[in-house]
Design a protein around this motif. Structure first.
Motif, PDB file in Angstrom:
ATOM      1  N   UNK A 206       1.439 -15.243   2.479  1.00 55.43           N
ATOM      2  CA  UNK A 206       1.438 -14.296   3.595  1.00 55.43           C
ATOM      3  C   UNK A 206       1.977 -12.944   3.150  1.00 55.43           C
ATOM      4  N   UNK A 207       3.049 -12.943   2.361  1.00 56.97           N
ATOM      5  CA  UNK A 207       3.661 -11.693   1.904  1.00 56.97           C
ATOM      6  C   UNK A 207       2.689 -10.909   1.022  1.00 56.97           C
ATOM      7  N   UNK A 208       2.093 -11.606   0.062  1.00 54.78           N
ATOM      8  CA  UNK A 208       1.145 -10.915  -0.834  1.00 54.78           C
ATOM      9  C   UNK A 208      -0.070 -10.416  -0.064  1.00 54.78           C
ATOM     10  N   UNK A 209      -0.570 -11.244   0.841  1.00 52.59           N
ATOM     11  CA  UNK A 209      -1.748 -10.836   1.608  1.00 52.59           C
ATOM     12  C   UNK A 209      -1.420  -9.677   2.534  1.00 52.59           C
ATOM     13  N   UNK A 210      -0.211  -9.663   3.060  1.00 48.73           N
ATOM     14  CA  UNK A 210       0.196  -8.592   3.966  1.00 48.73           C
ATOM     15  C   UNK A 210       0.218  -7.249   3.242  1.00 48.73           C
ATOM     16  N   UNK A 211       0.629  -7.269   1.971  1.00 48.12           N
ATOM     17  CA  UNK A 211       0.663  -6.041   1.187  1.00 48.12           C
ATOM     18  C   UNK A 211      -0.738  -5.507   0.906  1.00 48.12           C
ATOM     19  N   UNK A 212      -1.719  -6.404   0.910  1.00 47.98           N
ATOM     20  CA  UNK A 212      -3.079  -5.960   0.637  1.00 47.98           C
ATOM     21  C   UNK A 212      -3.927  -5.848   1.883  1.00 47.98           C
TER      22      UNK A 212
ATOM     23  N   UNK B 266     -10.500  -2.159   1.192  1.00 43.29           N
ATOM     24  CA  UNK B 266     -11.790  -1.763   1.809  1.00 43.29           C
ATOM     25  C   UNK B 266     -12.211  -2.746   2.889  1.00 43.29           C
ATOM     26  N   UNK B 267     -12.719  -2.228   3.963  1.00 43.72           N
ATOM     27  CA  UNK B 267     -12.914  -3.053   5.175  1.00 43.72           C
ATOM     28  C   UNK B 267     -13.919  -4.157   4.993  1.00 43.72           C
ATOM     29  N   UNK B 268     -15.020  -3.870   4.395  1.00 43.90           N
ATOM     30  CA  UNK B 268     -16.073  -4.876   4.282  1.00 43.90           C
ATOM     31  C   UNK B 268     -15.677  -6.048   3.395  1.00 43.90           C
ATOM     32  N   UNK B 269     -14.772  -5.782   2.478  1.00 49.19           N
ATOM     33  CA  UNK B 269     -14.392  -6.839   1.534  1.00 49.19           C
ATOM     34  C   UNK B 269     -12.895  -7.111   1.614  1.00 49.19           C
ATOM     35  N   UNK B 270     -12.340  -6.814   2.763  1.00 51.89           N
ATOM     36  CA  UNK B 270     -10.881  -6.961   2.899  1.00 51.89           C
ATOM     37  C   UNK B 270     -10.529  -8.407   3.246  1.00 51.89           C
ATOM     38  N   UNK B 271     -10.263  -9.205   2.241  1.00 50.69           N
ATOM     39  CA  UNK B 271      -9.894 -10.599   2.429  1.00 50.69           C
ATOM     40  C   UNK B 271      -8.424 -10.745   2.817  1.00 50.69           C
ATOM     41  N   UNK B 272      -7.618  -9.819   2.398  1.00 47.76           N
ATOM     42  CA  UNK B 272      -6.161  -9.955   2.548  1.00 47.76           C
ATOM     43  C   UNK B 272      -5.727 -10.026   4.008  1.00 47.76           C
ATOM     44  N   UNK B 273      -6.301  -9.177   4.825  1.00 46.56           N
ATOM     45  CA  UNK B 273      -5.848  -9.198   6.220  1.00 46.56           C
ATOM     46  C   UNK B 273      -6.274 -10.480   6.937  1.00 46.56           C
ATOM     47  N   UNK B 274      -7.404 -11.043   6.528  1.00 50.69           N
ATOM     48  CA  UNK B 274      -7.806 -12.329   7.139  1.00 50.69           C
ATOM     49  C   UNK B 274      -6.923 -13.478   6.633  1.00 50.69           C
ATOM     50  N   UNK B 275      -6.539 -13.383   5.343  1.00 49.46           N
ATOM     51  CA  UNK B 275      -5.594 -14.387   4.824  1.00 49.46           C
ATOM     52  C   UNK B 275      -4.272 -14.274   5.569  1.00 49.46           C
ATOM     53  N   UNK B 276      -3.846 -13.065   5.823  1.00 50.43           N
ATOM     54  CA  UNK B 276      -2.607 -12.856   6.596  1.00 50.43           C
ATOM     55  C   UNK B 276      -2.711 -13.499   7.968  1.00 50.43           C
ATOM     56  N   UNK B 277      -3.836 -13.254   8.624  1.00 52.54           N
ATOM     57  CA  UNK B 277      -4.017 -13.830   9.960  1.00 52.54           C
ATOM     58  C   UNK B 277      -4.068 -15.358   9.903  1.00 52.54           C
TER      59      UNK B 277
END
Length: 927
Positions: free
Chosen positions: A764-770, A774-785
């Motif tokens: 969660x911490x690493x994903x939150x930092x990312x 870029x929006x179309x390929x932004x995996x990090x915010x979905x991992x955070x969620x």
């Protein structure tokens, strides 16, 4: 040596004599000479006539109340002696007898006993006082009697001085079995111990426990009452009241106490059973008073009056209710009945009882049966002499046979034969015509060894001097308008049970049980007694058995607890029921719903796998870490969905061990792979040099996944080895057994979940930092969620799991597993599937590079403005994309190329000459 001579005043019966005596021979009531003389003591009269309340001068008073039943016992003794003399039992030896009337009085009986102790052939009836009576020869060798226990106790103590055997056919007091106090006493009937026990058994088996007792205030009555009290207590029978009536009818309080007893019976409405230990003349007066008061009860008769025809023929006796009594088992007395039929031919010279009876017949002949009987009983000897004049003698053949009480008659005959057999044992090698052939005390040992054959049965005295014979349970019932005494059953003292001759007799006994005599209502099965403030245990309240307790009989003192945790019972239960076993079955609607969700998840995993396999070369799939990583993540999701199957249906050792381990390892594998992706994304787009250096050191995909998953494997292995989960029966629900898995160690379970939570938190911490990629390929915010969904679901799970019990407890964990698994699966793969399916134009390499370049140039400008001093030329040099990066412009083989000022155009990529170029190259290669 001292000689004491007694001149005993007496009465004689005759029309020409006065009631006084001139010598002691006149004191004898019935006698017959013989080589060996046997004494007899019988209460032929029921009372002594006492002119004053207390005697003033010493002397023997006249008697009153001729008792037909006991008169018959004297005749039975005479008949038995005559039969023995006419048989070969004692060849060459003749038995004689001397019979005395005790008038039911101890003092009178003691006078007769003294005469028995007088020295043989003494002209003055001298009783010698000696230190040793071993060679003393009294008038008699043995005594039969007396009729009542109180008299027998007194006489036996006196006869014990010379150890003269005494055999009673009627004295049943339990104390007479004590051979220390009464060493020479024998009897041909059982002890009162057996009678009172039989009474208590009858009362108990009839369902009665609240009774009254009436007894005479003498030794016999008190001992009987004491013995019955012990037996009643042993059979859970309570005595509501005890009434003691004076032993002598001449007592001026007698009628007052009878009235008081009747009043007590009337007032105690719940008492419907009365036990009566009294003599016949007491019962007669009690019943007459009870008839006047319309008393209707069940009367339990002792052997003294259970077969008394004199009482059963009382007018209106049927109004009193039912009489159930105990009489001694009788043998064959047909020879005695024949003897009575010929009694009128017998001489009366040596039998004053017979003479008196004949005179009574003359006086009372004009009366009906019961009145005739009462006339005989109520005549005093003085009245008889006045009334007999000018009366002609009348004989009634049927009267004596009608008044026979078989048990006492049989017991009297047995007593005579027992003594005769003992004499036979002594006369084998002696001349018994000589009075000094043997002494009375020598008969004691012979009596102990005597065995009599009666009706093909061997009868002998036990160690207490008692004969163990059965009782007849007598029932007084109305037949053809009058009461007859019938035998309802037989009671065996040795076995302690009732024997019924046929079903009709048993039905008579069952009919008695319909009458209630209880302090409280019977407690039904399913109830128990609750003791009230009453001192009697028979007075209680009925309360329901509590839960998990039962009673299967009436009037139980307590309820039984269901003896196994696998059984239960509701309130007011008569039995225990097996608890139903509960677990989350395949057919349960909720289990089906959860299985459908799991199956749907498996289907989603397969669909995503197919989609990614078909689009393996697209930027979205490559940006997701490649097909291998996606396969591993999807496989772990599949295992997580599969683990929910092990939570359903009957738990087994295999399921309990597999489900948590499979879920824990699969989830750890899934989070580990996602963690690697988070690190990769952060590494690709991070502009912080320190962070980049750290991430480069940490980012080791294969070792990281292996180590993170391996730690979970170690945790689960230790858990399964040292505190393995097992199947447990949960009894917390009253009517059911919950079959569930005990995790073995809550600590191990917590460590497993905590480890997954720790991995998820790092991810969660690493994903939150990312999150600003870029929006179309932004995996990090979905991992955070997805991690947030995981945390929320498991935080909610802990209190819900702790407070839930029952078969749906596994369903709680299934729901949390499904929510967290669906959350991560959807957040990880659904956005990519959406792009692959619905935004194919963005899933190209050129679009991907354009998006990356745009993001990189913005990020580079931001970094340059904040960290590096740039001159005006360099600051104005911005990286631009060559026109629109169309395939026809600056492209090679249809691939888009980018060119920054001062850069060479290279196929497929650009070589950076400044910061922006470097960032683009780095992100392309990283992603």
């Amino acid at each position: 040596m001292v000689f004491v001579s007694f001149l005993i005043p007496c009465f004689v019966i005759g029309t020409d004599t006065v009631f006084s005596c001139q010598n002691t021979d006149d004191f004898t009531d019935a006698s017959s000479p013989g080589d060996i003389v046997i004494g007899g003591l019988f209460a032929v009269h029921s009372a002594m006539l006492r002119p004053e309340e207390y005697p003033i001068k010493p002397g023997i008073q006249n008697c009153a109340g001729f008792e037909i039943q006991i008169f018959l016992q004297t005749l039975a003794m005479i008949h038995a002696i005559e039969m023995i003399n006419n048989s070969t039992l004692l060849p060459g030896v003749t038995l004689g007898y001397e019979i005395y009337d005790t008038c039911a009085d101890v003092t009178k009986a003691m006078v007769s006993a003294l005469k028995f102790l007088a020295k043989h052939n003494s002209s003055e009836d001298v009783v010698e006082l000696k230190c040793n009576y071993s060679d003393y020869i009294p008038r008699i060798k043995a005594v039969i009697g007396a009729s009542y226990s109180e008299v027998s106790m007194a006489v036996s103590r006196l006869l014990a001085l010379q150890l003269i055997p005494q055999v009673s056919p009627a004295s049943s007091a339990e104390i007479l079995s004590d051979k220390i106090r009464f060493p020479s006493f024998f009897r041909t009937i059982p002890s009162d111990f057996h009678q009172t026990r039989a009474m208590a058994h009858l009362i108990c088996e009839s369902g009665w426990n609240w009774i009254g007792v009436i007894a005479t205030d003498d030794d016999n009555g008190r001992f009987a009452l004491e013995s019955f009290g012990v037996q009643a207590m042993a059979n859970n029978v309570c005595i509501a009241f005890k009434e003691m009536l004076p032993a002598y009818l001449s007592d001026n309080t007698f009628h007052t106490k009878v009235d008081h007893a009747i009043e007590k019976i009337v007032n105690e409405t719940r008492v419907n059973v009365i036990v009566v230990f009294m003599r016949q003349f007491h019962v007669l007066r009690l019943f007459k008073k009870a008839i006047e008061r319309n008393v209707n009860k069940i009367w339990i008769a002792s052997d003294n009056w259970s077969a008394a025809v004199k009482i059963s023929t009382i007018p209106s006796i049927r109004q009193l209710g039912t009489v159930v009594g105990f009489g001694f088992k009788s043998g064959n007395i047909s020879t005695f009945q024949d003897y009575l039929r010929n009694l009128h031919e017998k001489p009366t010279d040596n039998n004053k009882f017979l003479r008196e009876y004949i005179m009574l017949l003359s006086v009372c002949a004009h009366l009906e049966y019961h009145d005739f009987q009462m006339c005989i009983s109520n005549q005093s000897q003085d009245d008889l002499l006045q009334n007999v004049e000018n009366k002609r003698q009348i004989w009634r053949d049927d009267f004596l046979n009608a008044n026979i009480e078989p048990g006492f008659i049989h017991g009297t005959i047995l007593a005579v034969y027992a003594i005769a057999h003992a004499i036979k044992g002594k006369c084998k090698d002696r001349n018994c015509k000589d009075p000094s052939a043997f002494m009375p005390w020598e008969l004691l040992e012979e009596l102990k060894k005597v065995t009599i054959i009666d009706d093909d049965k061997e009868i002998k005295f036990d160690s207490n001097g008692d004969m163990s014979i059965n009782y007849d349970v007598l029932l007084w019932k109305e037949i053809d308008g009058h009461v007859e005494i019938t035998t309802m059953a037989e009671y065996d003292p040795e076995k302690g049970g009732f024997i019924f001759g046929d079903e009709e007799k048993k039905k008579e006994f069952l009919d008695l049980k319909k009458i209630q005599s209880t302090c409280s209502q019977h407690c039904r099965p399913g109830q128990m007694k609750k003791v009230t403030e009453s001192p009697h245990t028979c007075c209680y309240e009925c309360v329901y058995c509590p839960e998990n307790h039962y009673s299967n009989q009436t009037d139980m003192d307590y309820c039984y607890r269901c003896n196994n945790k696998t059984y239960w019972a509701p309130v007011n239960s008569t039995t225990c029921y097996r608890k139903t076993i509960h677990f989350l079955t395949w057919t349960d609607w909720f289990a089906i719903f959860l299985l459908l969700l799991s199956a749907f998840g498996v289907v989603l995993v397969l669909l995503i796998t197919i989609i990614f396999t078909k689009n393996v070369n697209t930027p979205v799939v490559k940006a997701s870490g490649g097909l291998t990583v996606c396969y591993i993540i999807l496989f772990s999701h599949f295992l997580i969905f599969l683990s929910t199957v092990f939570f359903i249906d009957e738990p087994t050792e295999f399921k309990c061990k597999t489900r948590q381990a499979l879920f824990g390892i699969s989830f750890a594998l899934c989070i580990s792979c996602i963690l690697i992706k988070s690190l990769k994304i952060l590494l690709a787009f991070s502009f912080d040099p320190k962070l980049q250096n750290f991430l480069k050191c940490v980012y080791k995909p294969v070792p990281t996944v292996v180590i993170c998953t391996g730690i979970q494997v170690i945790i689960c292995t230790f858990w399964l080895i040292f505190r393995t989960p097992f199947v447990e029966q949960n009894f917390s629900i009253p009517r059911a057994i919950i079959l569930e898995c005990n995790e073995g160690s809550i600590v191990a379970f917590g460590i497993m979940l905590s480890y997954i939570a720790a991995l998820a938190f790092i991810c969660f911490i690493f994903a939150f930092k990312g999150r600003k990629l870029p929006e179309n390929y932004n995996e990090a915010k979905f991992i955070t969620f997805g991690m947030l969904i995981y945390f929320i679901s498991w935080v909610v799970f802990i209190p819900v799991y702790a407070t839930t019990f029952g078969k749906y407890l596994p369903a709680v964990e299934i729901i949390v597993v499904l929510i967290s698994n669906y959350g991560i699966l959807c957040c990880t793969f659904f956005p990519k599937c959406y792009i692959i399916i619905y935004k194919q134009e963005t899933n190209t390499k050129s679009a991907f590079l354009k998006m990356i370049y745009t993001y990189s140039t913005k990020s580079a400008g931001s970094v340059a403005g904040s960290q590096i001093y740039l001159d005006s030329k360099s600051s104005s040099s911005q990286a631009t994309v060559s026109e629109s990066c169309k395939p026809e412009k600056n492209s090679v083989n249809g691939n888009c190329h980018f060119q920054l000022p001062g850069q060479k155009l290279i196929k497929g990529r650009v070589l950076p000459k400044n910061t922006a170029g470097t960032m683009v190259r780095k992100r392309v290669s990283s992603i």
